[in-house]
Design a protein around this motif. Structure first.
Motif: not given
Length: 194
Positions: A155, A159, A162, A164-165, A168
Protein backbone atom coordinates in the motif's frame (compact mmCIF):
# COMPACT_ATOMS: atom_id res chain seq x y z
CA UNK A 1 22.39 9.96 -0.36
CA UNK A 2 25.41 7.76 0.32
CA UNK A 3 26.13 9.63 3.56
CA UNK A 4 22.46 9.92 4.60
CA UNK A 5 21.48 6.28 3.98
CA UNK A 6 24.69 4.80 5.36
CA UNK A 7 24.68 6.72 8.65
CA UNK A 8 20.93 6.10 9.08
CA UNK A 9 21.29 2.31 8.85
CA UNK A 10 24.57 2.28 10.81
CA UNK A 11 22.85 4.05 13.72
CA UNK A 12 20.06 1.45 13.83
CA UNK A 13 22.61 -1.38 13.83
CA UNK A 14 24.96 0.25 16.35
CA UNK A 15 22.18 1.17 18.79
CA UNK A 16 20.72 -2.35 18.70
CA UNK A 17 24.20 -3.72 19.40
CA UNK A 18 24.64 -1.33 22.34
CA UNK A 19 21.36 -2.65 23.76
CA UNK A 20 22.53 -6.27 23.54
CA UNK A 21 21.19 -7.40 20.16
CA UNK A 22 24.12 -8.58 18.00
CA UNK A 23 21.90 -9.66 15.07
CA UNK A 24 22.94 -6.69 12.91
CA UNK A 25 26.53 -6.87 14.15
CA UNK A 26 26.78 -10.53 13.15
CA UNK A 27 25.39 -9.60 9.72
CA UNK A 28 28.18 -7.06 9.29
CA UNK A 29 25.84 -4.07 9.50
CA UNK A 30 27.59 -2.12 12.29
CA UNK A 31 29.71 -0.42 9.65
CA UNK A 32 29.86 2.79 7.61
CA UNK A 33 30.54 0.73 4.46
CA UNK A 34 27.75 1.69 2.03
CA UNK A 35 27.87 -1.68 0.26
CA UNK A 36 26.74 -3.45 3.45
CA UNK A 37 23.60 -1.30 3.57
CA UNK A 38 22.81 -1.15 -0.15
CA UNK A 39 19.48 -2.57 -1.32
CA UNK A 40 19.54 -3.20 -5.08
CA UNK A 41 15.80 -2.74 -5.68
CA UNK A 42 15.59 0.27 -3.35
CA UNK A 43 18.55 1.88 -5.14
CA UNK A 44 17.09 1.27 -8.61
CA UNK A 45 13.80 2.87 -7.53
CA UNK A 46 15.66 6.05 -6.58
CA UNK A 47 16.68 6.50 -10.22
CA UNK A 48 13.36 5.30 -11.66
CA UNK A 49 10.79 6.84 -9.32
CA UNK A 50 12.71 9.28 -7.13
CA UNK A 51 12.14 7.27 -3.94
CA UNK A 52 14.08 4.38 -2.52
CA UNK A 53 15.59 2.82 0.55
CA UNK A 54 18.60 1.05 2.00
CA UNK A 55 18.58 -2.54 3.25
CA UNK A 56 16.61 -2.72 6.53
CA UNK A 57 18.72 -3.54 9.58
CA UNK A 58 17.71 -6.82 11.25
CA UNK A 59 16.74 -6.22 14.88
CA UNK A 60 15.70 -8.82 17.46
CA UNK A 61 14.12 -6.92 20.34
CA UNK A 62 13.96 -10.03 22.55
CA UNK A 63 17.57 -9.25 23.49
CA UNK A 64 16.64 -5.82 24.86
CA UNK A 65 16.43 -5.36 28.63
CA UNK A 66 13.54 -2.89 28.30
CA UNK A 67 12.05 -4.12 25.05
CA UNK A 68 9.53 -1.37 24.34
CA UNK A 69 11.70 1.65 25.23
CA UNK A 70 14.84 0.32 23.56
CA UNK A 71 12.92 -0.69 20.42
CA UNK A 72 11.66 2.88 20.12
CA UNK A 73 15.17 4.28 20.61
CA UNK A 74 16.63 1.92 17.98
CA UNK A 75 13.94 3.01 15.51
CA UNK A 76 14.33 6.69 16.38
CA UNK A 77 18.11 7.01 15.99
CA UNK A 78 17.97 6.49 12.22
CA UNK A 79 15.76 9.53 11.45
CA UNK A 80 17.51 11.47 14.22
CA UNK A 81 20.87 10.92 12.47
CA UNK A 82 19.40 12.49 9.32
CA UNK A 83 18.24 15.56 11.25
CA UNK A 84 21.71 15.86 12.83
CA UNK A 85 23.36 15.65 9.39
CA UNK A 86 20.93 18.28 8.07
CA UNK A 87 21.73 20.56 11.01
CA UNK A 88 25.48 20.14 10.45
CA UNK A 89 25.08 20.98 6.76
CA UNK A 90 22.87 23.96 7.62
CA UNK A 91 25.41 25.19 10.19
CA UNK A 92 28.24 25.08 7.64
CA UNK A 93 26.07 27.04 5.21
CA UNK A 94 25.07 29.51 7.94
CA UNK A 95 28.55 30.29 9.24
CA UNK A 96 31.08 29.61 6.49
CA UNK A 97 31.18 31.42 3.16
CA UNK A 98 31.22 28.77 0.42
CA UNK A 99 31.46 28.81 -3.34
CA UNK A 100 28.41 28.27 -5.55
CA UNK A 101 29.08 24.57 -6.18
CA UNK A 102 29.47 23.72 -2.49
CA UNK A 103 26.43 25.84 -1.67
CA UNK A 104 24.40 23.74 -4.14
CA UNK A 105 25.74 20.56 -2.54
CA UNK A 106 24.84 21.76 0.96
CA UNK A 107 21.35 22.75 -0.18
CA UNK A 108 20.73 19.25 -1.57
CA UNK A 109 22.44 17.61 1.42
CA UNK A 110 20.34 19.48 3.99
CA UNK A 111 17.06 19.06 2.11
CA UNK A 112 17.63 15.35 1.44
CA UNK A 113 18.42 14.61 5.08
CA UNK A 114 15.38 16.55 6.32
CA UNK A 115 13.18 14.68 3.81
CA UNK A 116 14.62 11.32 4.91
CA UNK A 117 14.18 12.18 8.58
CA UNK A 118 10.57 13.27 8.17
CA UNK A 119 9.73 10.53 5.67
CA UNK A 120 11.02 7.76 7.93
CA UNK A 121 8.92 9.03 10.84
CA UNK A 122 5.68 8.37 8.93
CA UNK A 123 3.77 5.65 10.82
CA UNK A 124 3.56 3.33 7.82
CA UNK A 125 5.27 -0.04 7.40
CA UNK A 126 8.13 -0.57 6.72
CA UNK A 127 9.22 2.88 7.96
CA UNK A 128 10.76 3.70 11.34
CA UNK A 129 7.68 5.67 12.38
CA UNK A 130 5.63 2.48 12.13
CA UNK A 131 8.16 0.65 14.33
CA UNK A 132 7.96 3.44 16.90
CA UNK A 133 4.15 3.50 16.98
CA UNK A 134 3.78 -0.30 16.96
CA UNK A 135 6.24 -0.56 19.88
CA UNK A 136 3.76 1.43 21.97
CA UNK A 137 1.11 -1.27 21.58
CA UNK A 138 0.83 -4.32 23.86
CA UNK A 139 2.68 -7.41 22.61
CA UNK A 140 -0.53 -9.27 21.63
CA UNK A 141 -1.58 -6.39 19.34
CA UNK A 142 1.93 -6.15 17.89
CA UNK A 143 1.73 -9.83 16.93
CA UNK A 144 -1.59 -9.24 15.15
CA UNK A 145 -0.03 -6.40 13.16
CA UNK A 146 2.80 -8.54 11.77
CA UNK A 147 0.77 -10.15 8.92
CA UNK A 148 -0.46 -6.69 7.90
CA UNK A 149 3.08 -5.37 7.46
CA UNK A 150 3.52 -7.05 4.06
CA UNK A 151 0.33 -5.49 2.75
CA UNK A 152 1.28 -2.19 4.37
CA UNK A 153 4.49 -2.11 2.33
CA UNK A 154 2.54 -2.69 -0.88
CA UNK A 155 0.00 0.00 0.00
CA UNK A 156 2.84 2.34 0.85
CA UNK A 157 4.48 1.81 -2.57
CA UNK A 158 1.16 2.34 -4.35
CA UNK A 159 0.62 5.61 -2.48
CA UNK A 160 4.16 6.84 -3.20
CA UNK A 161 4.27 5.80 -6.87
CA UNK A 162 0.83 7.09 -7.86
CA UNK A 163 -0.89 10.50 -7.71
CA UNK A 164 -2.45 9.44 -4.37
CA UNK A 165 0.79 10.56 -2.69
CA UNK A 166 0.34 14.08 -4.08
CA UNK A 167 -2.74 14.52 -1.90
CA UNK A 168 -1.67 12.58 1.20
CA UNK A 169 1.97 12.03 2.14
CA UNK A 170 3.75 14.64 0.01
CA UNK A 171 1.91 17.71 1.41
CA UNK A 172 2.75 16.52 4.93
CA UNK A 173 6.42 16.06 4.02
CA UNK A 174 6.57 19.48 2.32
CA UNK A 175 5.11 21.30 5.31
CA UNK A 176 7.34 19.36 7.70
CA UNK A 177 10.45 20.37 5.73
CA UNK A 178 9.47 24.01 6.19
CA UNK A 179 8.97 23.51 9.93
CA UNK A 180 12.36 21.82 10.38
CA UNK A 181 14.24 24.41 8.29
CA UNK A 182 12.56 27.28 10.14
CA UNK A 183 13.52 25.68 13.45
CA UNK A 184 17.18 25.65 12.32
CA UNK A 185 17.00 29.36 11.48
CA UNK A 186 15.17 30.15 14.72
CA UNK A 187 17.78 28.27 16.75
CA UNK A 188 20.63 30.40 15.46
CA UNK A 189 18.64 33.62 15.58
CA UNK A 190 17.88 32.89 19.25
CA UNK A 191 21.46 31.82 19.96
CA UNK A 192 23.09 34.65 18.03
CA UNK A 193 20.71 37.62 17.99
CA UNK A 194 21.70 40.57 15.81
Amino acid sequence: MVIAFTLHEFMHAWMASVFGDDTAKNAGRVTLNLLKHLDVFGTLLIFIAGIGWAKPVPVNSTYFATRRVQSIIVSLVGPLSNFVLAFIGFSIFYFIPVNQSFEAFLNIFVTLNVVLGVFNLLPLPPLDGYRIVSSLFPTNIQMKLVPLETYGSIIFLVVMLTPIGDFTILPFISSSIGIVMNSFYSFYELLLPN
